[in-house]
Design a protein around this motif. Structure first.
Motif, mmCIF file in Angstrom:
data_model
loop_
_atom_site.group_PDB
_atom_site.id
_atom_site.type_symbol
_atom_site.label_atom_id
_atom_site.label_comp_id
_atom_site.label_asym_id
_atom_site.label_seq_id
_atom_site.Cartn_x
_atom_site.Cartn_y
_atom_site.Cartn_z
ATOM 1 N N SER A 170 13.858 11.603 -5.469
ATOM 2 C CA SER A 170 13.676 10.544 -4.481
ATOM 3 C C SER A 170 13.885 9.188 -5.135
ATOM 4 O O SER A 170 13.597 9.004 -6.325
ATOM 5 C CB SER A 170 12.270 10.621 -3.880
ATOM 6 O OG SER A 170 12.045 9.549 -2.999
ATOM 7 N N LEU A 171 14.384 8.254 -4.350
ATOM 8 C CA LEU A 171 14.618 6.909 -4.853
ATOM 9 C C LEU A 171 13.295 6.217 -5.179
ATOM 10 O O LEU A 171 13.200 5.466 -6.144
ATOM 11 C CB LEU A 171 15.399 6.089 -3.814
ATOM 12 C CG LEU A 171 15.679 4.626 -4.154
ATOM 13 C CD1 LEU A 171 16.561 4.538 -5.400
ATOM 14 C CD2 LEU A 171 16.347 3.923 -2.978
ATOM 15 N N HIS A 172 12.261 6.466 -4.362
ATOM 16 C CA HIS A 172 10.949 5.846 -4.549
ATOM 17 C C HIS A 172 9.951 6.891 -5.050
ATOM 18 O O HIS A 172 10.057 8.075 -4.745
ATOM 19 C CB HIS A 172 10.437 5.252 -3.235
ATOM 20 C CG HIS A 172 11.379 4.289 -2.603
ATOM 21 N ND1 HIS A 172 11.565 3.001 -3.056
ATOM 22 C CD2 HIS A 172 12.214 4.430 -1.531
ATOM 23 C CE1 HIS A 172 12.453 2.391 -2.303
ATOM 24 N NE2 HIS A 172 12.868 3.233 -1.372
ATOM 25 N N SER A 173 8.999 6.437 -5.833
ATOM 26 C CA SER A 173 7.901 7.301 -6.287
ATOM 27 C C SER A 173 6.588 6.712 -5.795
ATOM 28 O O SER A 173 6.365 5.505 -5.879
ATOM 29 C CB SER A 173 7.885 7.411 -7.822
ATOM 30 O OG SER A 173 7.752 6.129 -8.409
ATOM 31 N N LEU A 174 5.729 7.565 -5.269
ATOM 32 C CA LEU A 174 4.456 7.125 -4.709
ATOM 33 C C LEU A 174 3.352 7.219 -5.746
ATOM 34 O O LEU A 174 3.304 8.163 -6.542
ATOM 35 C CB LEU A 174 4.097 7.986 -3.492
ATOM 36 C CG LEU A 174 5.112 7.996 -2.342
ATOM 37 C CD1 LEU A 174 4.609 8.877 -1.207
ATOM 38 C CD2 LEU A 174 5.370 6.579 -1.845
ATOM 39 N N PRO A 190 11.852 2.514 6.148
ATOM 40 C CA PRO A 190 12.066 3.903 6.595
ATOM 41 C C PRO A 190 12.056 4.916 5.459
ATOM 42 O O PRO A 190 11.541 6.028 5.613
ATOM 43 C CB PRO A 190 13.443 3.832 7.266
ATOM 44 C CG PRO A 190 13.566 2.422 7.726
ATOM 45 C CD PRO A 190 12.853 1.594 6.686
ATOM 46 N N GLY A 191 12.617 4.536 4.297
ATOM 47 C CA GLY A 191 12.639 5.453 3.166
ATOM 48 C C GLY A 191 11.242 5.794 2.665
ATOM 49 O O GLY A 191 10.914 6.962 2.427
ATOM 50 N N LYS A 192 10.406 4.777 2.496
ATOM 51 C CA LYS A 192 9.036 5.013 2.031
ATOM 52 C C LYS A 192 8.199 5.725 3.101
ATOM 53 O O LYS A 192 7.341 6.544 2.772
ATOM 54 C CB LYS A 192 8.386 3.687 1.645
ATOM 55 C CG LYS A 192 8.945 3.075 0.373
ATOM 56 C CD LYS A 192 8.181 1.824 -0.024
ATOM 57 C CE LYS A 192 8.720 1.250 -1.327
ATOM 58 N NZ LYS A 192 7.988 0.025 -1.740
ATOM 59 N N LEU A 193 8.456 5.395 4.345
ATOM 60 C CA LEU A 193 7.732 6.063 5.427
ATOM 61 C C LEU A 193 8.070 7.546 5.465
ATOM 62 O O LEU A 193 7.187 8.400 5.654
ATOM 63 C CB LEU A 193 8.090 5.409 6.768
ATOM 64 C CG LEU A 193 7.337 5.919 7.997
ATOM 65 C CD1 LEU A 193 5.842 5.707 7.844
ATOM 66 C CD2 LEU A 193 7.848 5.230 9.250
ATOM 67 N N ASN A 194 9.331 7.864 5.238
ATOM 68 C CA ASN A 194 9.765 9.255 5.194
ATOM 69 C C ASN A 194 9.104 9.990 4.033
ATOM 70 O O ASN A 194 8.626 11.131 4.179
ATOM 71 C CB ASN A 194 11.291 9.304 5.057
ATOM 72 C CG ASN A 194 11.842 10.714 5.146
ATOM 73 O OD1 ASN A 194 11.376 11.525 5.933
ATOM 74 N ND2 ASN A 194 12.849 10.991 4.347
ATOM 75 N N LEU A 195 9.048 9.329 2.881
ATOM 76 C CA LEU A 195 8.433 9.932 1.704
ATOM 77 C C LEU A 195 6.930 10.119 1.903
ATOM 78 O O LEU A 195 6.352 11.135 1.503
ATOM 79 C CB LEU A 195 8.699 9.054 0.477
ATOM 80 C CG LEU A 195 8.413 9.646 -0.899
ATOM 81 C CD1 LEU A 195 9.244 10.897 -1.129
ATOM 82 C CD2 LEU A 195 8.702 8.627 -1.990
ATOM 83 N N GLY A 196 6.283 9.127 2.507
ATOM 84 C CA GLY A 196 4.857 9.238 2.770
ATOM 85 C C GLY A 196 4.547 10.334 3.762
ATOM 86 O O GLY A 196 3.539 11.047 3.626
ATOM 87 N N ASP A 200 -5.582 1.496 -2.162
ATOM 88 C CA ASP A 200 -5.286 2.454 -1.099
ATOM 89 C C ASP A 200 -6.560 3.144 -0.621
ATOM 90 O O ASP A 200 -6.765 3.325 0.579
ATOM 91 C CB ASP A 200 -4.276 3.494 -1.591
ATOM 92 C CG ASP A 200 -2.968 2.870 -2.030
ATOM 93 O OD1 ASP A 200 -2.392 2.099 -1.241
ATOM 94 O OD2 ASP A 200 -2.536 3.136 -3.163
ATOM 95 N N THR A 201 -7.391 3.513 -1.579
ATOM 96 C CA THR A 201 -8.683 4.118 -1.221
ATOM 97 C C THR A 201 -9.549 3.124 -0.456
ATOM 98 O O THR A 201 -10.195 3.469 0.537
ATOM 99 C CB THR A 201 -9.415 4.588 -2.486
ATOM 100 O OG1 THR A 201 -8.576 5.488 -3.221
ATOM 101 C CG2 THR A 201 -10.720 5.296 -2.136
ATOM 102 N N LEU A 238 0.826 -1.205 0.000
ATOM 103 C CA LEU A 238 0.000 0.000 0.000
ATOM 104 C C LEU A 238 0.861 1.257 0.000
ATOM 105 O O LEU A 238 2.021 1.250 0.431
ATOM 106 C CB LEU A 238 -0.917 0.014 1.219
ATOM 107 C CG LEU A 238 -2.030 -1.032 1.274
ATOM 108 C CD1 LEU A 238 -2.723 -0.993 2.625
ATOM 109 C CD2 LEU A 238 -3.040 -0.802 0.150
ATOM 110 N N ASP A 239 0.268 2.332 -0.482
ATOM 111 C CA ASP A 239 0.929 3.631 -0.449
ATOM 112 C C ASP A 239 1.118 4.043 1.021
ATOM 113 O O ASP A 239 0.178 3.968 1.810
ATOM 114 C CB ASP A 239 0.060 4.669 -1.181
ATOM 115 C CG ASP A 239 0.798 5.974 -1.424
ATOM 116 O OD1 ASP A 239 1.243 6.594 -0.436
ATOM 117 O OD2 ASP A 239 0.915 6.378 -2.587
#
Length: 263
Positions: free
Chosen positions: A236-240, A133-139, A246-247, A20-21
């Motif tokens: 960013s390394l990841h793109s959301l 941690p990386g995705k959590l930071n981005l989110g 997710d909805t 999930l996002d």
């Protein structure tokens, strides 16, 4: 020491919740906190507990990790329970011992408070268990982005939280090394009485704090040498990407909140 650390650990099991996002998971956890605060009856608490167990089971992560997540707060839970039992004087008198009387209302409020905290701590651990941690930071940056209009910098907040989470295992490892060094010199923490243990733990604050500042200084130099500049645009390394699942995940929590209001 790292094996005992649960806070901030990511456990990849490949479940659908892992995919999930992170913005959906952050928003869902905020809704869950609101639901926990609203719950004030046993039917609502039981419904919330069943919902929580179902979601935790969907992560395919062993329940022992969720139990470990709330283990550090077990004394706080006991304290809250005792305070509620001693202060709430509603309902029927169940037990009388001298000047103390146990009322059914105090017992009920105490149990609800303990269950509320246990669910809150164990369930919100899903956020770190299923998100790197990386995705959590981005989110977190994405969720806080609207605050930019009022002068709040989401990049600073997310970076601060990310560094804090990454420093937790480092500081614990440093503490473990210092304890082993002191034990090798004859100051074994396990063999000391409680009073001496307290003094020894206070003495640990100085070397651990100095080590933390030294590592923070090294991190600053490392980030500067790599061209990091705060508030400057960067990739960013990841793109959301927000998807229908997710909805749907978010709507589950909206439906839970609406049901709790009706119960």
């Amino acid at each position: 020491m790292r094996d005992k650390l649960i806070i901030g650990r990511s456990i990849d099991t490949g479940s659908w919740i892992h995919g999930l996002d992170p913005r959906a998971k952050l928003a869902a956890m905020l809704l869950y906190v609101a639901v926990i605060v609203m719950v004030s009856s046993w039917p609502g608490m039981v419904l919330t507990a069943l919902f929580s167990i179902l979601i935790m089971y969907s992560t395919r992560i062993s329940f022992r990790y969720y139990l470990k997540a709330m283990k550090p707060l077990r004394f706080l839970m006991v304290f809250i329970f005792v305070i509620q039992v001693l202060t709430v004087k509603s309902g029927e008198a169940l037990l009388s011992l001298g000047s103390f009387t146990l009322f059914s209302g105090g017992l009920e409020v105490g149990l609800l408070s303990v269950m509320r905290m246990a669910l809150l701590v164990s369930f919100t651990a899903i956020l770190t268990f299923t998100t790197t941690p990386g995705k959590l930071n981005l989110g977190l940056e994405g969720v806080l982005k609207p605050l930019k209009k009022v002068g709040v910098h989401p990049e600073r907040l997310s970076l601060m939280i990310s560094i804090a989470l990454r420093f937790i295992p480092t500081i614990l490892d440093e503490t473990h090394k210092i304890l082993k060094a002191q034990a090798s010199r004859g100051a074994d923490l396990k063999e000391l009485p409680w009073k001496d243990k307290a003094k020894m733990l206070v003495a640990l604050l100085v070397p651990v704090t100095v080590s933390a500042f030294r590592r923070a200084q090294d991190l600053i130099h490392s980030m500067e040498s790599r061209g990091f500049v705060m508030n400057e645009p960067r990739t960013s390394l990841h793109s959301l990407s927000w998807a229908a699942r997710d909805t749907g995940f978010l709507m589950l929590f909206v439906m839970l909140g609406a049901t709790i209001l009706l119960v």
